[in-house]
Design a protein around this motif. Structure first.
Motif, PDB file in Angstrom:
ATOM      1  N   GLN A  16      -0.357   2.321  -8.361  1.00  0.00           N
ATOM      2  CA  GLN A  16      -0.886   2.827  -7.101  1.00  0.00           C
ATOM      3  C   GLN A  16      -1.381   1.688  -6.221  1.00  0.00           C
ATOM      4  N   GLY A  70      -5.420   9.932  -4.658  1.00  0.00           N
ATOM      5  CA  GLY A  70      -4.544   9.590  -5.784  1.00  0.00           C
ATOM      6  C   GLY A  70      -5.208   8.608  -6.728  1.00  0.00           C
ATOM      7  N   ILE A  71      -5.832   7.587  -6.165  1.00  0.00           N
ATOM      8  CA  ILE A  71      -6.545   6.604  -6.981  1.00  0.00           C
ATOM      9  C   ILE A  71      -7.715   7.283  -7.688  1.00  0.00           C
TER      10      ILE A  71
END
Length: 87
Positions: A16, A70-71
């Protein structure tokens, strides 16, 4: 094996970050610090667990959850795995 799962989640977090999300230098530095702590814990899997590690990852989740979900999701998975292995 929890250490393998933790390593896979750490690899996901690295991927990511390689996509260059819009992070400040301070945010990147914080994530790299947490990642280094996780790597050290994986290497010392059988040693005394670092209870501060879960706290540090939880703080990172809070910091990133609004702008970088997302992280933050990957970090939440890491927290879950740390809990599963007793950290």
């Amino acid at each position: 094996m929890p250490a393998r799962e933790l390593q896979e989640q750490l690899n996901t977090l690295r991927e990511q970050l390689e996509q260059n999300p819009p992070l400040t230098e301070a945010e990147r530095a914080d994530l790299h610090t947490v990642m280094t702590q996780i790597e050290a814990e994986i290497a010392l899997e059988t040693s005394i667990p670092d209870n501060n590690l879960a706290d540090d990852v939880n703080l990172a989740v809070e910091r990133f959850e609004l702008e970088h979900p997302g992280i933050a999701g990957t970090l939440r998975n890491i927290v879950q795995t740390l809990g599963n292995i007793g950290i």
